[in-house]
Write a protein that holds these residues in place. Structure first.
Motif, PDB file in Angstrom:
ATOM      1  N   THR A   2       0.833  -1.204   0.000  1.00 12.81           N
ATOM      2  CA  THR A   2       0.000   0.000   0.000  1.00 12.81           C
ATOM      3  C   THR A   2       0.863   1.247   0.000  1.00 12.81           C
ATOM      4  O   THR A   2       2.023   1.229   0.408  1.00 12.81           O
ATOM      5  CB  THR A   2      -0.912   0.049   1.243  1.00 12.81           C
ATOM      6  OG1 THR A   2      -0.095   0.075   2.408  1.00 12.81           O
ATOM      7  CG2 THR A   2      -1.824  -1.153   1.273  1.00 12.81           C
ATOM      8  N   ASN A 132      -3.564  -0.023  -2.602  1.00 18.38           N
ATOM      9  CA  ASN A 132      -2.645  -0.985  -3.194  1.00 18.38           C
ATOM     10  C   ASN A 132      -2.085  -0.457  -4.506  1.00 18.38           C
ATOM     11  O   ASN A 132      -2.714   0.372  -5.178  1.00 18.38           O
ATOM     12  CB  ASN A 132      -3.348  -2.322  -3.411  1.00 18.38           C
ATOM     13  CG  ASN A 132      -3.737  -2.980  -2.097  1.00 18.38           C
ATOM     14  OD1 ASN A 132      -3.011  -2.902  -1.116  1.00 18.38           O
ATOM     15  ND2 ASN A 132      -4.903  -3.609  -2.074  1.00 18.38           N
ATOM     16  N   LEU A 134      -0.480  -0.727  -8.410  1.00 12.34           N
ATOM     17  CA  LEU A 134      -0.615  -1.451  -9.670  1.00 12.34           C
ATOM     18  C   LEU A 134       0.314  -0.823 -10.696  1.00 12.34           C
ATOM     19  O   LEU A 134       0.287   0.395 -10.892  1.00 12.34           O
ATOM     20  CB  LEU A 134      -2.062  -1.401 -10.141  1.00 12.34           C
ATOM     21  CG  LEU A 134      -2.445  -2.199 -11.390  1.00 12.34           C
ATOM     22  CD1 LEU A 134      -3.887  -2.679 -11.277  1.00 12.34           C
ATOM     23  CD2 LEU A 134      -2.299  -1.359 -12.657  1.00 12.34           C
ATOM     24  N   ARG A 158      -6.800   1.914  -6.861  1.00 14.75           N
ATOM     25  CA  ARG A 158      -5.393   1.537  -6.903  1.00 14.75           C
ATOM     26  C   ARG A 158      -4.522   2.776  -7.092  1.00 14.75           C
ATOM     27  O   ARG A 158      -4.927   3.766  -7.687  1.00 14.75           O
ATOM     28  CB  ARG A 158      -5.115   0.565  -8.047  1.00 14.75           C
ATOM     29  CG  ARG A 158      -5.877  -0.749  -7.981  1.00 14.75           C
ATOM     30  CD  ARG A 158      -5.452  -1.594  -6.797  1.00 14.75           C
ATOM     31  NE  ARG A 158      -6.052  -2.920  -6.839  1.00 14.75           N
ATOM     32  CZ  ARG A 158      -7.207  -3.236  -6.285  1.00 14.75           C
ATOM     33  NH1 ARG A 158      -7.937  -2.299  -5.684  1.00 14.75           N
ATOM     34  NH2 ARG A 158      -7.668  -4.474  -6.344  1.00 14.75           N
ATOM     35  N   GLU A 264      -0.668  -6.015 -10.691  1.00 14.89           N
ATOM     36  CA  GLU A 264      -0.768  -5.475  -9.343  1.00 14.89           C
ATOM     37  C   GLU A 264       0.403  -5.965  -8.504  1.00 14.89           C
ATOM     38  O   GLU A 264       0.832  -7.111  -8.635  1.00 14.89           O
ATOM     39  CB  GLU A 264      -2.090  -5.893  -8.700  1.00 14.89           C
ATOM     40  CG  GLU A 264      -2.351  -5.203  -7.366  1.00 14.89           C
ATOM     41  CD  GLU A 264      -3.803  -5.301  -6.940  1.00 14.89           C
ATOM     42  OE1 GLU A 264      -4.161  -4.732  -5.900  1.00 14.89           O
ATOM     43  OE2 GLU A 264      -4.585  -5.951  -7.671  1.00 14.89           O
ATOM     44  N   ARG A 267       0.597  -8.061  -2.260  1.00 15.53           N
ATOM     45  CA  ARG A 267       0.409  -7.374  -0.977  1.00 15.53           C
ATOM     46  C   ARG A 267       1.314  -7.985   0.094  1.00 15.53           C
ATOM     47  O   ARG A 267       1.641  -9.147   0.050  1.00 15.53           O
ATOM     48  CB  ARG A 267      -1.046  -7.469  -0.544  1.00 15.53           C
ATOM     49  CG  ARG A 267      -2.013  -6.883  -1.563  1.00 15.53           C
ATOM     50  CD  ARG A 267      -3.443  -6.925  -1.085  1.00 15.53           C
ATOM     51  NE  ARG A 267      -4.359  -6.491  -2.139  1.00 15.53           N
ATOM     52  CZ  ARG A 267      -5.678  -6.417  -1.985  1.00 15.53           C
ATOM     53  NH1 ARG A 267      -6.231  -6.732  -0.822  1.00 15.53           N
ATOM     54  NH2 ARG A 267      -6.441  -6.027  -2.973  1.00 15.53           N
TER      55      ARG A 267
END
Length: 267
Positions: A2, A132, A134, A158, A264, A267
Protein backbone atom coordinates in the motif's frame (compact mmCIF):
# COMPACT_ATOMS: atom_id res chain seq x y z
CA UNK A 1 1.65 -3.28 -0.86
CA UNK A 2 0.00 0.00 0.00
CA UNK A 3 0.93 3.63 -0.47
CA UNK A 4 -0.07 6.33 1.99
CA UNK A 5 0.09 10.01 1.27
CA UNK A 6 -0.62 13.53 2.42
CA UNK A 7 -0.12 16.34 -0.06
CA UNK A 8 0.68 20.05 -0.33
CA UNK A 9 -1.89 22.78 0.04
CA UNK A 10 -2.77 25.07 -2.88
CA UNK A 11 -3.22 28.76 -2.13
CA UNK A 12 -6.45 30.40 -3.24
CA UNK A 13 -7.48 33.94 -4.05
CA UNK A 14 -11.00 35.26 -4.13
CA UNK A 15 -11.65 37.07 -7.40
CA UNK A 16 -14.44 39.17 -8.76
CA UNK A 17 -16.31 37.59 -11.65
CA UNK A 18 -18.62 39.67 -13.75
CA UNK A 19 -21.68 38.19 -15.37
CA UNK A 20 -21.14 36.62 -18.74
CA UNK A 21 -23.44 39.24 -20.24
CA UNK A 22 -21.85 40.23 -23.53
CA UNK A 23 -20.80 43.75 -24.25
CA UNK A 24 -23.42 43.87 -26.91
CA UNK A 25 -25.87 44.60 -24.09
CA UNK A 26 -24.14 47.91 -23.57
CA UNK A 27 -24.86 49.00 -27.09
CA UNK A 28 -28.57 48.15 -26.94
CA UNK A 29 -30.36 51.00 -25.28
CA UNK A 30 -32.42 51.97 -28.28
CA UNK A 31 -33.14 50.63 -31.73
CA UNK A 32 -30.02 52.30 -33.21
CA UNK A 33 -26.69 51.29 -31.61
CA UNK A 34 -24.49 54.13 -30.41
CA UNK A 35 -21.33 53.10 -32.30
CA UNK A 36 -19.19 55.85 -30.79
CA UNK A 37 -20.14 54.89 -27.23
CA UNK A 38 -19.52 51.22 -27.92
CA UNK A 39 -16.07 52.00 -29.36
CA UNK A 40 -15.30 54.04 -26.25
CA UNK A 41 -15.89 50.99 -24.04
CA UNK A 42 -13.60 48.90 -26.24
CA UNK A 43 -10.88 51.56 -26.19
CA UNK A 44 -10.97 51.76 -22.40
CA UNK A 45 -10.87 48.03 -21.75
CA UNK A 46 -8.15 47.45 -24.36
CA UNK A 47 -5.96 50.31 -23.12
CA UNK A 48 -2.40 49.50 -22.05
CA UNK A 49 -3.04 51.16 -18.69
CA UNK A 50 -5.01 48.08 -17.63
CA UNK A 51 -1.78 46.08 -18.00
CA UNK A 52 -3.21 42.89 -19.48
CA UNK A 53 -5.76 42.37 -16.70
CA UNK A 54 -4.04 39.30 -15.25
CA UNK A 55 -5.60 37.45 -12.32
CA UNK A 56 -5.10 39.35 -9.09
CA UNK A 57 -3.73 42.42 -10.85
CA UNK A 58 -4.86 46.06 -10.41
CA UNK A 59 -5.81 46.07 -14.09
CA UNK A 60 -8.49 43.42 -13.74
CA UNK A 61 -9.97 45.19 -10.71
CA UNK A 62 -10.07 48.46 -12.63
CA UNK A 63 -11.79 46.78 -15.58
CA UNK A 64 -14.31 45.08 -13.27
CA UNK A 65 -15.24 48.36 -11.59
CA UNK A 66 -15.64 50.04 -14.96
CA UNK A 67 -17.96 47.32 -16.27
CA UNK A 68 -19.99 47.31 -13.05
CA UNK A 69 -20.44 51.07 -13.34
CA UNK A 70 -21.70 50.69 -16.90
CA UNK A 71 -24.15 47.97 -15.84
CA UNK A 72 -25.47 50.23 -13.11
CA UNK A 73 -25.80 53.17 -15.50
CA UNK A 74 -27.82 51.01 -17.86
CA UNK A 75 -30.05 49.90 -15.01
CA UNK A 76 -29.27 46.20 -15.41
CA UNK A 77 -30.64 44.07 -12.58
CA UNK A 78 -28.12 42.20 -10.43
CA UNK A 79 -28.21 38.41 -10.24
CA UNK A 80 -26.06 38.26 -7.11
CA UNK A 81 -27.70 37.93 -3.66
CA UNK A 82 -26.00 41.04 -2.27
CA UNK A 83 -27.33 43.17 -5.12
CA UNK A 84 -23.91 43.93 -6.60
CA UNK A 85 -22.48 42.89 -9.94
CA UNK A 86 -19.65 40.92 -8.33
CA UNK A 87 -19.63 37.17 -7.71
CA UNK A 88 -16.72 35.85 -5.59
CA UNK A 89 -15.23 32.45 -6.37
CA UNK A 90 -12.00 30.64 -5.45
CA UNK A 91 -9.25 30.16 -8.02
CA UNK A 92 -5.78 28.66 -7.65
CA UNK A 93 -3.03 31.11 -8.55
CA UNK A 94 -0.06 29.16 -7.24
CA UNK A 95 0.85 26.17 -5.10
CA UNK A 96 3.26 25.66 -2.25
CA UNK A 97 5.03 22.45 -1.23
CA UNK A 98 4.98 22.00 2.53
CA UNK A 99 6.51 19.47 4.96
CA UNK A 100 3.01 17.94 5.11
CA UNK A 101 3.63 16.50 1.64
CA UNK A 102 4.52 12.90 2.51
CA UNK A 103 4.56 9.57 0.69
CA UNK A 104 5.15 6.12 2.19
CA UNK A 105 5.27 2.61 0.75
CA UNK A 106 3.88 0.22 3.34
CA UNK A 107 3.25 0.87 7.01
CA UNK A 108 6.68 -0.46 7.99
CA UNK A 109 8.64 1.84 5.67
CA UNK A 110 9.82 5.33 6.53
CA UNK A 111 8.42 8.27 4.59
CA UNK A 112 10.17 9.14 1.34
CA UNK A 113 12.14 12.38 1.12
CA UNK A 114 10.40 15.25 -0.62
CA UNK A 115 12.31 16.57 -3.68
CA UNK A 116 14.85 13.79 -3.27
CA UNK A 117 12.80 10.57 -3.58
CA UNK A 118 9.53 12.03 -4.87
CA UNK A 119 7.76 15.23 -5.79
CA UNK A 120 4.07 16.04 -6.37
CA UNK A 121 3.44 17.31 -9.87
CA UNK A 122 2.04 20.82 -10.07
CA UNK A 123 -1.32 19.61 -11.43
CA UNK A 124 -1.81 17.11 -8.59
CA UNK A 125 -4.90 17.39 -6.44
CA UNK A 126 -4.49 17.96 -2.70
CA UNK A 127 -5.87 15.00 -0.78
CA UNK A 128 -4.72 12.07 1.34
CA UNK A 129 -4.99 8.49 0.08
CA UNK A 130 -3.96 4.94 0.87
CA UNK A 131 -4.22 2.01 -1.53
CA UNK A 132 -2.65 -0.98 -3.19
CA UNK A 133 -0.17 -0.46 -6.03
CA UNK A 134 -0.62 -1.45 -9.67
CA UNK A 135 2.00 -1.15 -12.43
CA UNK A 136 0.38 0.02 -15.65
CA UNK A 137 3.14 0.22 -18.28
CA UNK A 138 3.01 3.56 -20.06
CA UNK A 139 -0.59 4.27 -19.07
CA UNK A 140 -1.60 4.30 -22.74
CA UNK A 141 -4.50 2.90 -24.74
CA UNK A 142 -3.77 3.14 -28.48
CA UNK A 143 -5.73 0.84 -30.77
CA UNK A 144 -3.75 1.83 -33.88
CA UNK A 145 -0.55 0.81 -32.07
CA UNK A 146 -2.12 -2.39 -30.72
CA UNK A 147 -1.16 -1.14 -27.27
CA UNK A 148 -3.49 -1.34 -24.27
CA UNK A 149 -1.92 -0.96 -20.82
CA UNK A 150 -5.32 -1.26 -19.11
CA UNK A 151 -6.30 -4.66 -20.52
CA UNK A 152 -6.84 -7.27 -17.82
CA UNK A 153 -6.31 -4.96 -14.85
CA UNK A 154 -8.69 -3.00 -12.63
CA UNK A 155 -7.42 0.47 -11.69
CA UNK A 156 -10.28 1.21 -9.29
CA UNK A 157 -9.00 2.21 -5.84
CA UNK A 158 -5.39 1.54 -6.90
CA UNK A 159 -2.26 3.67 -6.86
CA UNK A 160 -1.09 3.39 -10.47
CA UNK A 161 2.62 3.41 -11.36
CA UNK A 162 3.48 4.18 -15.00
CA UNK A 163 6.40 5.27 -17.15
CA UNK A 164 6.77 8.77 -18.51
CA UNK A 165 6.59 9.04 -22.29
CA UNK A 166 5.91 6.18 -24.69
CA UNK A 167 7.81 3.40 -26.50
CA UNK A 168 10.76 5.14 -28.24
CA UNK A 169 9.87 3.54 -31.59
CA UNK A 170 6.65 5.58 -31.72
CA UNK A 171 8.47 8.88 -32.32
CA UNK A 172 8.31 10.40 -35.79
CA UNK A 173 11.24 10.90 -38.17
CA UNK A 174 12.20 14.10 -36.32
CA UNK A 175 12.16 12.41 -32.93
CA UNK A 176 8.92 14.03 -31.78
CA UNK A 177 6.67 11.82 -29.61
CA UNK A 178 3.00 11.20 -30.28
CA UNK A 179 0.09 12.65 -28.32
CA UNK A 180 0.03 9.49 -26.23
CA UNK A 181 3.07 10.70 -24.31
CA UNK A 182 1.19 13.67 -22.80
CA UNK A 183 1.05 13.47 -19.00
CA UNK A 184 -2.41 15.01 -18.98
CA UNK A 185 -3.83 12.17 -21.07
CA UNK A 186 -2.11 9.54 -18.94
CA UNK A 187 -3.52 11.05 -15.74
CA UNK A 188 -7.04 11.22 -17.16
CA UNK A 189 -6.75 7.65 -18.40
CA UNK A 190 -6.15 6.58 -14.79
CA UNK A 191 -8.71 8.96 -13.32
CA UNK A 192 -11.44 7.80 -15.71
CA UNK A 193 -10.76 4.26 -14.52
CA UNK A 194 -11.21 5.37 -10.88
CA UNK A 195 -7.58 5.12 -9.80
CA UNK A 196 -6.69 6.66 -6.41
CA UNK A 197 -3.45 8.28 -7.54
CA UNK A 198 -0.83 8.25 -10.29
CA UNK A 199 2.91 7.73 -9.80
CA UNK A 200 5.22 8.49 -12.73
CA UNK A 201 8.72 7.12 -13.14
CA UNK A 202 11.32 7.93 -15.80
CA UNK A 203 12.22 5.54 -18.56
CA UNK A 204 15.76 4.12 -18.56
CA UNK A 205 17.95 7.26 -18.89
CA UNK A 206 20.35 7.46 -21.84
CA UNK A 207 23.96 6.60 -21.02
CA UNK A 208 25.50 9.37 -18.95
CA UNK A 209 22.17 10.98 -17.98
CA UNK A 210 20.79 11.15 -14.45
CA UNK A 211 17.40 10.02 -13.23
CA UNK A 212 16.05 13.45 -12.31
CA UNK A 213 12.73 14.45 -10.79
CA UNK A 214 10.49 16.99 -12.50
CA UNK A 215 10.70 20.55 -11.21
CA UNK A 216 7.64 21.65 -9.25
CA UNK A 217 5.93 24.51 -11.09
CA UNK A 218 4.30 26.62 -8.36
CA UNK A 219 2.80 28.98 -10.97
CA UNK A 220 0.86 26.27 -12.81
CA UNK A 221 -2.86 26.73 -11.94
CA UNK A 222 -4.02 23.46 -13.52
CA UNK A 223 -5.36 20.62 -11.40
CA UNK A 224 -6.34 17.29 -12.94
CA UNK A 225 -8.39 16.09 -9.98
CA UNK A 226 -6.24 13.19 -8.76
CA UNK A 227 -3.02 13.03 -6.66
CA UNK A 228 -0.06 12.71 -9.04
CA UNK A 229 3.64 12.25 -8.28
CA UNK A 230 7.03 11.67 -9.83
CA UNK A 231 9.26 9.10 -8.06
CA UNK A 232 12.87 8.18 -8.65
CA UNK A 233 13.65 4.90 -10.34
CA UNK A 234 15.66 3.80 -7.31
CA UNK A 235 12.60 4.05 -5.05
CA UNK A 236 10.34 2.13 -7.45
CA UNK A 237 12.99 -0.49 -8.24
CA UNK A 238 13.43 -1.10 -4.50
CA UNK A 239 9.71 -1.72 -4.12
CA UNK A 240 9.63 -4.03 -7.15
CA UNK A 241 12.47 -6.08 -5.72
CA UNK A 242 10.82 -6.16 -2.31
CA UNK A 243 7.76 -7.97 -3.69
CA UNK A 244 9.71 -10.18 -6.08
CA UNK A 245 8.97 -8.38 -9.34
CA UNK A 246 11.36 -7.57 -12.19
CA UNK A 247 13.25 -4.28 -12.47
CA UNK A 248 12.06 -1.20 -14.34
CA UNK A 249 14.73 -1.83 -17.01
CA UNK A 250 13.38 -5.33 -17.65
CA UNK A 251 9.75 -4.19 -17.64
CA UNK A 252 10.45 -1.39 -20.10
CA UNK A 253 12.32 -3.71 -22.46
CA UNK A 254 9.30 -6.01 -22.59
CA UNK A 255 6.89 -3.12 -23.04
CA UNK A 256 8.93 -1.63 -25.88
CA UNK A 257 8.91 -5.06 -27.53
CA UNK A 258 5.11 -5.03 -27.52
CA UNK A 259 4.44 -7.17 -24.46
CA UNK A 260 1.83 -6.12 -21.90
CA UNK A 261 3.27 -5.95 -18.39
CA UNK A 262 0.47 -4.37 -16.36
CA UNK A 263 0.07 -6.09 -12.98
CA UNK A 264 -0.77 -5.48 -9.34
CA UNK A 265 2.00 -5.49 -6.75
CA UNK A 266 1.69 -8.46 -4.38
CA UNK A 267 0.41 -7.37 -0.98
Amino acid sequence: MTVQHRLFRPRFLRLVLLFTTTWFVLSIGCHSPDVQRFQGHINYLADDSLEGRGLGSPGIDQAAKYIATQFSTLGLASGVPDGSYFQPFPITLNRTLTPASTLTFGAEDSALKLKQDFIPLSFSSDEAFSGNVLFCGYGIEAAEKNHHDFAGVDLASRVVVMFMGEPPSWADANGFPTRYSLLRDKVYNAKDRRALAVVFVNQTPPAGDMDELTEFDAEDPDEYGIPTFHLTRAVVDAQLAKVGLRSLDALQQDLDAGQSKSMEFPR
